[in-house]
Motif scaffolding. Structure first.
Motif, PDB file in Angstrom:
ATOM      1  N   VAL A 196       0.855  -1.186   0.000  1.00 24.99           N
ATOM      2  CA  VAL A 196       0.000   0.000   0.000  1.00 24.99           C
ATOM      3  C   VAL A 196       0.890   1.234   0.000  1.00 24.99           C
ATOM      4  N   VAL A 197       0.657   2.150  -0.931  1.00 26.57           N
ATOM      5  CA  VAL A 197       1.414   3.401  -0.997  1.00 26.57           C
ATOM      6  C   VAL A 197       0.534   4.533  -0.481  1.00 26.57           C
ATOM      7  N   LYS A 198       1.012   5.224   0.539  1.00 31.73           N
ATOM      8  CA  LYS A 198       0.308   6.379   1.087  1.00 31.73           C
ATOM      9  C   LYS A 198       1.146   7.625   0.826  1.00 31.73           C
ATOM     10  N   THR A 199       0.542   8.623   0.207  1.00 27.51           N
ATOM     11  CA  THR A 199       1.237   9.865  -0.127  1.00 27.51           C
ATOM     12  C   THR A 199       0.786  10.976   0.814  1.00 27.51           C
ATOM     13  N   LEU A 200       1.754  11.643   1.433  1.00 27.10           N
ATOM     14  CA  LEU A 200       1.471  12.740   2.355  1.00 27.10           C
ATOM     15  C   LEU A 200       2.137  14.019   1.861  1.00 27.10           C
ATOM     16  N   LYS A 201       1.500  15.149   2.103  1.00 26.06           N
ATOM     17  CA  LYS A 201       2.134  16.434   1.831  1.00 26.06           C
ATOM     18  C   LYS A 201       3.210  16.683   2.888  1.00 26.06           C
ATOM     19  N   THR A 202       4.322  17.263   2.472  1.00 24.97           N
ATOM     20  CA  THR A 202       5.415  17.518   3.409  1.00 24.97           C
ATOM     21  C   THR A 202       5.525  19.004   3.728  1.00 24.97           C
ATOM     22  N   ASP A 203       6.010  19.283   4.925  1.00 30.16           N
ATOM     23  CA  ASP A 203       6.185  20.661   5.387  1.00 30.16           C
ATOM     24  C   ASP A 203       7.579  20.814   5.990  1.00 30.16           C
ATOM     25  N   PRO A 204       8.601  21.003   5.156  1.00 28.99           N
ATOM     26  CA  PRO A 204       9.963  21.121   5.684  1.00 28.99           C
ATOM     27  C   PRO A 204      10.159  22.319   6.601  1.00 28.99           C
ATOM     28  N   LEU A 205       9.337  23.357   6.448  1.00 26.80           N
ATOM     29  CA  LEU A 205       9.484  24.541   7.296  1.00 26.80           C
ATOM     30  C   LEU A 205       9.117  24.257   8.755  1.00 26.80           C
ATOM     31  N   SER A 206       8.439  23.147   9.011  1.00 31.60           N
ATOM     32  CA  SER A 206       8.042  22.819  10.382  1.00 31.60           C
ATOM     33  C   SER A 206       9.178  22.195  11.181  1.00 31.60           C
ATOM     34  N   VAL A 207      10.282  21.871  10.521  1.00 28.88           N
ATOM     35  CA  VAL A 207      11.354  21.118  11.180  1.00 28.88           C
ATOM     36  C   VAL A 207      12.265  22.020  12.012  1.00 28.88           C
ATOM     37  N   LEU A 208      12.611  23.195  11.493  1.00 29.21           N
ATOM     38  CA  LEU A 208      13.512  24.082  12.232  1.00 29.21           C
ATOM     39  C   LEU A 208      13.009  24.419  13.634  1.00 29.21           C
ATOM     40  N   PRO A 209      11.717  24.729  13.820  1.00 25.60           N
ATOM     41  CA  PRO A 209      11.238  24.978  15.185  1.00 25.60           C
ATOM     42  C   PRO A 209      11.434  23.777  16.108  1.00 25.60           C
ATOM     43  N   ARG A 210      11.299  22.563  15.588  1.00 25.53           N
ATOM     44  CA  ARG A 210      11.523  21.366  16.404  1.00 25.53           C
ATOM     45  C   ARG A 210      12.992  21.254  16.799  1.00 25.53           C
ATOM     46  N   ILE A 211      13.881  21.557  15.855  1.00 24.14           N
ATOM     47  CA  ILE A 211      15.316  21.516  16.148  1.00 24.14           C
ATOM     48  C   ILE A 211      15.660  22.551  17.214  1.00 24.14           C
ATOM     49  N   LYS A 212      15.140  23.764  17.054  1.00 18.16           N
ATOM     50  CA  LYS A 212      15.424  24.837  18.011  1.00 18.16           C
ATOM     51  C   LYS A 212      14.897  24.491  19.401  1.00 18.16           C
ATOM     52  N   ARG A 213      13.733  23.848  19.454  1.00 23.48           N
ATOM     53  CA  ARG A 213      13.180  23.436  20.748  1.00 23.48           C
ATOM     54  C   ARG A 213      14.097  22.419  21.423  1.00 23.48           C
ATOM     55  N   GLY A 214      14.608  21.469  20.640  1.00 18.13           N
ATOM     56  CA  GLY A 214      15.516  20.477  21.195  1.00 18.13           C
ATOM     57  C   GLY A 214      16.786  21.108  21.731  1.00 18.13           C
ATOM     58  N   ILE A 215      17.343  22.066  20.988  1.00 17.70           N
ATOM     59  CA  ILE A 215      18.564  22.744  21.430  1.00 17.70           C
ATOM     60  C   ILE A 215      18.305  23.529  22.708  1.00 17.70           C
ATOM     61  N   THR A 216      17.153  24.188  22.782  1.00 16.81           N
ATOM     62  CA  THR A 216      16.810  24.957  23.980  1.00 16.81           C
ATOM     63  C   THR A 216      16.797  24.068  25.215  1.00 16.81           C
ATOM     64  N   VAL A 217      16.217  22.878  25.097  1.00 17.17           N
ATOM     65  CA  VAL A 217      16.172  21.943  26.227  1.00 17.17           C
ATOM     66  C   VAL A 217      17.581  21.494  26.609  1.00 17.17           C
ATOM     67  N   LEU A 218      18.412  21.208  25.621  1.00 24.23           N
ATOM     68  CA  LEU A 218      19.760  20.712  25.896  1.00 24.23           C
ATOM     69  C   LEU A 218      20.675  21.781  26.478  1.00 24.23           C
ATOM     70  N   GLU A 219      20.364  23.042  26.242  1.00 21.76           N
ATOM     71  CA  GLU A 219      21.186  24.129  26.758  1.00 21.76           C
ATOM     72  C   GLU A 219      20.842  24.477  28.203  1.00 21.76           C
ATOM     73  N   GLN A 220      19.815  23.854  28.746  1.00 15.21           N
ATOM     74  CA  GLN A 220      19.390  24.127  30.115  1.00 15.21           C
ATOM     75  C   GLN A 220      19.771  22.967  31.033  1.00 15.21           C
ATOM     76  N   PRO A 221      19.676  23.170  32.360  1.00 15.40           N
ATOM     77  CA  PRO A 221      19.907  22.051  33.289  1.00 15.40           C
ATOM     78  C   PRO A 221      18.902  20.935  33.030  1.00 15.40           C
ATOM     79  N   ILE A 222      19.166  19.772  33.578  1.00 14.56           N
ATOM     80  CA  ILE A 222      18.313  18.616  33.344  1.00 14.56           C
ATOM     81  C   ILE A 222      16.853  18.948  33.656  1.00 14.56           C
TER      82      ILE A 222
END
Length: 246
Positions: A196-222
């Motif tokens: 079964v092939v399922k085709t989805l629309k992609t949104d590459p612009l949504s990825v940078l905010p996720r990356i920035k959120r991850g970095i923000t967490v890693l830059e803080q104490p546990i």
């Protein structure tokens, strides 16, 4: 549909190279779609993985899906470098298999952080755009459980982001190709696999905010654990129990 990816002046693609696994000893931290998914489940486990190299315990994992994935990729390779698509997907996807195929992609955020990912497959369309493809195995027809598609949306978005940031304009879509055993009464003749092939629309612009959120967490104490994290709940209960017994 061709899309352009706005990048800041410090964020550049880098050639494929073996990245450091975590941020210990001052090494560069390479985030991934899977890793950022861990942040959604539990910020504390995410922080421990990337900052201290402490991973959640793994359960018993079947290797059958991994073996099938290898077989599928070898099958697709038979058609690479030709204008012919594998018959199991012909008529359901557009383009030709990328040749040579680039599996790994890296995106440099700065000297401390980056984002990486591995594609299962990639199609090149007549207009020169690229479509990411991911192979999935399922125990039953995935069309019955439509929520399954949404769980892989961010994965295809991440692949589109990596393609765009490495100079490969994307088509605006991605394909999930599901393989699952079809019902049969004649197992002695082999197990038939449905596709079964399922085709989805992609949104590459949504990825940078996720990356920035991850970095923000890693830059803080546990951070605090997620209230639903079974690993953190287990650790807390054991920690409360053991001192009382000593």
């Amino acid at each position: 549909m061709q899309m352009s990816m706005p990048l800041n002046e410090n964020a550049k693609s880098v050639p494929a190279a073996k990245p450091a696994a975590n941020g210990r000893n001052g090494r560069k931290i390479w985030l991934s779609h899977t890793g950022l998914g861990g942040l959604d489940r539990c910020p504390r486990c995410f922080w421990l993985q990337y900052r201290q190299g402490i991973y959640q315990p793994e359960g018993i994992v079947s290797r059958l899906a991994n073996r099938f994935d290898v077989l599928v990729k070898h099958y697709f390779d038979r058609f690479r470098g030709t204008d012919e698509l594998p018959p199991i997907v012909a008529g359901h996807v557009e383009g030709r298999l990328e040749s040579p195929f680039q599996e790994e992609y890296f995106y440099r955020v700065d000297d401390q952080y980056g984002f990486k990912g591995k594609l299962d497959e990639c199609l090149v369309r007549a207009d020169g755009t690229y479509t990411p493809v991911d192979h999935k195995t399922s125990s039953s027809d995935p069309r019955i459980e439509r929520a399954m598609y949404a769980s892989y949306q961010e994965q295809l978005d991440a692949y589109a982001f990596l393609l765009e940031s490495n100079g490969k304009p994307t088509s605006g879509i991605g394909h999930l190709i599901y393989y699952y055993p079809d019902s049969t009464e004649d197992l002695h003749n082999g197990v038939q696999m449905a596709v079964v092939v399922k085709t989805l629309k992609t949104d590459p612009l949504s990825v940078l905010p996720r990356i920035k959120r991850g970095i923000t967490v890693l830059e803080q104490p546990i951070p605090d654990p997620s209230p639903e994290c079974v690993f953190c709940i287990w650790r807390e209960r054991v920690g409360n129990f053991i001192p009382a017994k000593l």
